[in-house]
Design a protein around this motif. Structure first.
Motif, PDB file in Angstrom:
ATOM      1  N   PHE A  79       0.843  -1.191   0.000  1.00 13.25           N
ATOM      2  CA  PHE A  79       0.000   0.000   0.000  1.00 13.25           C
ATOM      3  C   PHE A  79       0.879   1.242   0.000  1.00 13.25           C
ATOM      4  O   PHE A  79       2.021   1.216   0.483  1.00 13.25           O
ATOM      5  N   HIS A  80       0.338   2.346  -0.516  1.00 10.32           N
ATOM      6  CA  HIS A  80       1.024   3.641  -0.441  1.00 10.32           C
ATOM      7  C   HIS A  80       0.071   4.672   0.150  1.00 10.32           C
ATOM      8  O   HIS A  80      -1.095   4.777  -0.264  1.00 10.32           O
ATOM      9  N   LEU A  81       0.550   5.419   1.134  1.00 11.70           N
ATOM     10  CA  LEU A  81      -0.206   6.525   1.715  1.00 11.70           C
ATOM     11  C   LEU A  81       0.642   7.787   1.665  1.00 11.70           C
ATOM     12  O   LEU A  81       1.862   7.727   1.846  1.00 11.70           O
ATOM     13  N   GLU A  82      -0.009   8.913   1.438  1.00  6.41           N
ATOM     14  CA  GLU A  82       0.661  10.206   1.517  1.00  6.41           C
ATOM     15  C   GLU A  82      -0.161  11.132   2.393  1.00  6.41           C
ATOM     16  O   GLU A  82      -1.336  11.401   2.098  1.00  6.41           O
ATOM     17  N   ALA A  83       0.430  11.582   3.502  1.00  4.64           N
ATOM     18  CA  ALA A  83      -0.215  12.567   4.363  1.00  4.64           C
ATOM     19  C   ALA A  83      -0.020  13.929   3.725  1.00  4.64           C
ATOM     20  O   ALA A  83       1.125  14.352   3.497  1.00  4.64           O
ATOM     21  N   ILE A 113       4.775   5.188   3.371  1.00  4.45           N
ATOM     22  CA  ILE A 113       4.035   6.367   3.809  1.00  4.45           C
ATOM     23  C   ILE A 113       4.928   7.592   3.655  1.00  4.45           C
ATOM     24  O   ILE A 113       6.009   7.677   4.258  1.00  4.45           O
ATOM     25  N   HIS A 114       4.480   8.528   2.839  1.00  6.60           N
ATOM     26  CA  HIS A 114       5.226   9.761   2.595  1.00  6.60           C
ATOM     27  C   HIS A 114       4.542  10.899   3.341  1.00  6.60           C
ATOM     28  O   HIS A 114       3.327  11.070   3.255  1.00  6.60           O
ATOM     29  N   ASN A 115       5.319  11.674   4.056  1.00  7.65           N
ATOM     30  CA  ASN A 115       4.795  12.823   4.791  1.00  7.65           C
ATOM     31  C   ASN A 115       4.992  14.089   3.967  1.00  7.65           C
ATOM     32  O   ASN A 115       6.091  14.624   3.891  1.00  7.65           O
ATOM     33  N   ALA A 116       3.919  14.578   3.333  1.00  5.99           N
ATOM     34  CA  ALA A 116       3.964  15.823   2.566  1.00  5.99           C
ATOM     35  C   ALA A 116       3.456  17.004   3.380  1.00  5.99           C
ATOM     36  O   ALA A 116       3.188  18.069   2.818  1.00  5.99           O
ATOM     37  N   THR A 159       4.800  13.766  11.588  1.00  5.10           N
ATOM     38  CA  THR A 159       3.593  13.040  11.942  1.00  5.10           C
ATOM     39  C   THR A 159       3.957  11.567  12.096  1.00  5.10           C
ATOM     40  O   THR A 159       5.122  11.182  11.945  1.00  5.10           O
ATOM     41  N   THR A 160       2.992  10.742  12.439  1.00  3.12           N
ATOM     42  CA  THR A 160       3.169   9.289  12.453  1.00  3.12           C
ATOM     43  C   THR A 160       1.890   8.654  11.923  1.00  3.12           C
ATOM     44  O   THR A 160       0.875   9.326  11.742  1.00  3.12           O
ATOM     45  N   VAL A 161       1.931   7.350  11.675  1.00  2.00           N
ATOM     46  CA  VAL A 161       0.727   6.584  11.325  1.00  2.00           C
ATOM     47  C   VAL A 161       0.681   5.357  12.230  1.00  2.00           C
ATOM     48  O   VAL A 161       1.528   4.464  12.127  1.00  2.00           O
ATOM     49  N   ASP A 172       8.597  15.438   4.292  1.00  2.00           N
ATOM     50  CA  ASP A 172       9.165  14.855   3.083  1.00  2.00           C
ATOM     51  C   ASP A 172       9.868  13.521   3.358  1.00  2.00           C
ATOM     52  O   ASP A 172      10.567  12.993   2.484  1.00  2.00           O
ATOM     53  N   GLY A 173       9.657  12.975   4.553  1.00  2.00           N
ATOM     54  CA  GLY A 173      10.225  11.677   4.877  1.00  2.00           C
ATOM     55  C   GLY A 173       9.302  10.539   4.469  1.00  2.00           C
ATOM     56  O   GLY A 173       8.118  10.732   4.185  1.00  2.00           O
ATOM     57  N   VAL A 174       9.846   9.328   4.453  1.00  2.00           N
ATOM     58  CA  VAL A 174       9.097   8.121   4.093  1.00  2.00           C
ATOM     59  C   VAL A 174       9.332   7.074   5.167  1.00  2.00           C
ATOM     60  O   VAL A 174      10.464   6.884   5.632  1.00  2.00           O
ATOM     61  N   TRP A 175       8.249   6.402   5.574  1.00  2.63           N
ATOM     62  CA  TRP A 175       8.325   5.305   6.546  1.00  2.63           C
ATOM     63  C   TRP A 175       7.763   4.063   5.877  1.00  2.63           C
ATOM     64  O   TRP A 175       6.723   4.134   5.195  1.00  2.63           O
ATOM     65  N   GLN A 176       8.411   2.908   6.075  1.00  2.00           N
ATOM     66  CA  GLN A 176       8.016   1.700   5.363  1.00  2.00           C
ATOM     67  C   GLN A 176       7.880   0.509   6.318  1.00  2.00           C
ATOM     68  O   GLN A 176       8.733  -0.379   6.351  1.00  2.00           O
ATOM     69  N   PRO A 177       6.793   0.460   7.091  1.00  5.54           N
ATOM     70  CA  PRO A 177       6.577  -0.690   7.967  1.00  5.54           C
ATOM     71  C   PRO A 177       6.051  -1.887   7.177  1.00  5.54           C
ATOM     72  O   PRO A 177       5.429  -1.735   6.118  1.00  5.54           O
ATOM     73  N   ALA A 178       6.299  -3.084   7.696  1.00  5.54           N
ATOM     74  CA  ALA A 178       5.798  -4.310   7.081  1.00  5.54           C
ATOM     75  C   ALA A 178       5.559  -5.341   8.172  1.00  5.54           C
ATOM     76  O   ALA A 178       6.319  -5.419   9.143  1.00  5.54           O
ATOM     77  N   TRP A 179       4.496  -6.123   8.027  1.00  4.36           N
ATOM     78  CA  TRP A 179       4.173  -7.141   9.023  1.00  4.36           C
ATOM     79  C   TRP A 179       3.225  -8.169   8.423  1.00  4.36           C
ATOM     80  O   TRP A 179       2.719  -7.999   7.308  1.00  4.36           O
ATOM     81  N   THR A 180       2.978  -9.228   9.151  1.00  5.78           N
ATOM     82  CA  THR A 180       2.005 -10.251   8.772  1.00  5.78           C
ATOM     83  C   THR A 180       0.744 -10.060   9.590  1.00  5.78           C
ATOM     84  O   THR A 180       0.810  -9.889  10.808  1.00  5.78           O
ATOM     85  N   VAL A 181      -0.412 -10.063   8.925  1.00  2.00           N
ATOM     86  CA  VAL A 181      -1.695  -9.915   9.604  1.00  2.00           C
ATOM     87  C   VAL A 181      -2.010 -11.205  10.353  1.00  2.00           C
ATOM     88  O   VAL A 181      -2.172 -12.254   9.725  1.00  2.00           O
ATOM     89  N   GLU A 182      -2.074 -11.116  11.673  1.00  2.00           N
ATOM     90  CA  GLU A 182      -2.241 -12.321  12.495  1.00  2.00           C
ATOM     91  C   GLU A 182      -3.366 -12.130  13.505  1.00  2.00           C
ATOM     92  O   GLU A 182      -3.169 -12.275  14.710  1.00  2.00           O
ATOM     93  N   GLN A 183      -4.571 -11.830  13.012  1.00  2.00           N
ATOM     94  CA  GLN A 183      -5.717 -11.671  13.904  1.00  2.00           C
ATOM     95  C   GLN A 183      -7.004 -11.853  13.111  1.00  2.00           C
ATOM     96  O   GLN A 183      -6.997 -11.790  11.884  1.00  2.00           O
ATOM     97  N   PRO A 184      -8.111 -12.087  13.817  1.00  2.00           N
ATOM     98  CA  PRO A 184      -9.378 -12.346  13.124  1.00  2.00           C
ATOM     99  C   PRO A 184      -9.903 -11.121  12.382  1.00  2.00           C
ATOM    100  O   PRO A 184      -9.428  -9.994  12.568  1.00  2.00           O
TER     101      PRO A 184
END
Length: 501
Positions: free
Chosen positions: A58-62, A101-104, A109-111, A133-145
């Motif tokens: 996914f890509h998000l831009e604030a 996630i790009h912060n414009a 900020t954070t997400v 103007d920074g970018v954050w790139q978290p990644a994980w496995t969805v492990e819940q109902p």
């Protein structure tokens, strides 16, 4: 003990921005928005791609923009991939997800992935700041109902401002179990996401961010999915409303204008064991509920917020908006509605984490802008928790203000409230619970899978003004043999901020 007046005066101006890696006006009567209604905007599904490795990206831009929240007026706002709110992210249990996630925006900020079981380094709390103007790139496995989760900013000291300006979005999780159930599930048709928020406006249509009260930015206009005065054209006999209280400090007592019965099928962490018939449902900031409502062709009905009934122990409840009533959404059924299957009598099964009567091993006292007589310190770890253990926490609002309690990374079960079993609407998985002043809420939760000696998770009141003013703490989840090595945070102007009682 310092007086409440002295306490608030001494810290009224506290605000902080931190750096890391991976008020209310009671002068106006409540109104429901501009005259007439407009079609309810539906947050678009977020675009995603699945790579050869099976990871969903996914890509998000604030970003900043302007939105016609009030009909005919342009309001400066913030949003993700647009001018206000954000697209709906969606993934299935077991999937790997990655976000860029790009912060414009002109400030950090954070997400934060509210309700998500996620590694601490990817949690998006105040330790994962994204610089302009920074970018954050978290990644994980969805492990819940399957559940209705959401994402929002969490910068320490300015969370309320960032959410108030428009930064929020849904994150829906699906799984095979929920997919097999005959539930409304056509997104935007009979499965409708609703984020309910309150706002105040200046005469020229700008957001009014003045007059911060004890509860925060309490507004006199309700906006639903980013606009005031919305309607939904109903085309099916049953509609599922996924409702998020995205407000800073306002509680809602949801009901329909004709007092019709509806079915509660899910709360924060997913489906309940069985549908619960209700005529009204209270929801505090950060909480989610899923309601199924039945319609027949004919007259419209309005989703409303009624005065708050749970007000025992609250001093001057009107100051917190407890007496207010609002129209939230007008639902307009077509003459000929598409038939849908009856609700299943059973939705899911889950075992109790601990037996009834289990005593708590940790205690949390909520008072003013403190938890256990301490205000948040980014450089203080309040506790460490062994990974893959179940804990039982005792939470009490000993104040005469409204508070709720949110824990990152986990969904919890309410074991009891003052020794009594929780009502059916609170018997499912939760990550946020409203705490009536006086009673003790016993919560059971399991800290599984994720450990990190450096990055902490948060626990806090989700009334955002309270959170920003320090009603928050942090904890590390440690693997066997791990020793805490917490990161040190830069906190301009925060000398002496923590530990006041």
């Amino acid at each position: 003990m310092v007086s409440r007046r002295g306490f608030l005066t001494g810290f009224a101006a506290a605000s902080v921005v931190v750096t890391a890696g991976c008020a209310s006006s009671r002068s106006a009567a409540p109104i429901s928005g501009a005259r007439g209604t407009r079609p309810l905007p539906i947050p678009p599904p977020a675009a995603s791609t699945v790579g050869a490795d099976g990871v969903r990206h996914f890509h998000l831009e604030a970003q900043a923009g302007s939105t016609e929240i009030l009909a005919g007026k342009s309001t400066p706002t913030w949003g993700y991939n647009g001018s206000i709110l954000g697209p709906t992210l969606r993934a299935k249990r077991g999937e790997q997800v990655a976000c860029s996630i790009h912060n414009a925006l002109p400030e950090p900020t954070t997400v934060h992935w509210h309700g998500m079981h996620v590694p601490a380094a990817c949690d998006g709390g105040p330790h994962q700041t994204i610089q302009p103007d920074g970018v954050w790139q978290p990644a994980w496995t969805v492990e819940q109902p399957a559940a209705t989760l959401w994402y929002h900013p969490h910068p320490h000291g300015s969370t309320e401002k960032h959410v108030y300006r428009g930064l929020s979005g849904f994150f829906l999780i699906d799984d095979d179990e929920s997919g097999r159930l005959d539930l409304p599930k056509e997104y935007g048709v009979d499965d409708i996401p609703l984020v309910i928020q309150d706002r105040r406006f200046t005469a020229d249509g700008a957001l009014d961010e003045s007059d911060l009260g004890d509860i925060g930015l309490l507004g006199n206009v309700i906006i639903t999915n980013g606009i005031a005065g919305a309607h939904l054209d109903v085309r099916t006999r049953r509609v599922r409303l996924r409702i998020l209280n995205g407000s800073s400090g306002r509680l809602y007592n949801l009901a329909f204008s004709d007092n019709r019965e509806f079915r509660l099928i899910a709360t924060d962490g997913g489906l309940l064991a069985a549908p619960v018939p209700l005529r009204h449902m209270q929801i505090s900031p950060g909480e989610r509920v899923e309601l199924v409502v039945e319609f027949s062709g004919g007259d419209p009905v309005t989703l409303r917020s009624l005065p708050i009934e749970q007000r025992a122990g609250i001093e001057n409840p009107a100051d917190f908006g407890f007496d207010d009533s609002f129209d939230i959404l007008r639902l307009q059924p077509a003459r000929n509605l598409k038939s849908t299957a009856p609700l299943p009598a059973s939705l899911t099964t889950s075992a109790a984490l601990v037996p009834p009567g289990t005593r708590a091993t940790r205690t949390f006292d909520l008072r003013w802008h403190m938890i256990n007589n301490r205000r948040m310190d980014m450089n203080r770890i309040d506790m460490t928790i062994p990974v893959d253990t179940t804990e039982v926490w005792s939470v009490r609002n000993s104040d005469n203000w409204p508070h709720n309690f949110h824990v990152h990374d986990v969904q919890f079960q309410i074991v009891d409230i003052d020794g009594h079993a929780p009502p059916p609407e609170l018997a499912g998985w939760k990550d946020t619970v409203y705490t009536t002043p006086g009673p003790t809420y016993t919560l059971a939760m399991r800290f599984s899978g994720h450990s990190d000696p450096t990055y902490p998770y948060m626990f806090h009141c989700h009334l955002l003004r309270h959170e920003d003013q320090g009603m928050m703490g942090q904890f590390l989840v440690l693997a066997p043999g791990q020793q805490p090595t917490p990161m040190k945070m830069e906190m301009p102007g925060m000398a002496g901020y923590a530990g006041h009682g």
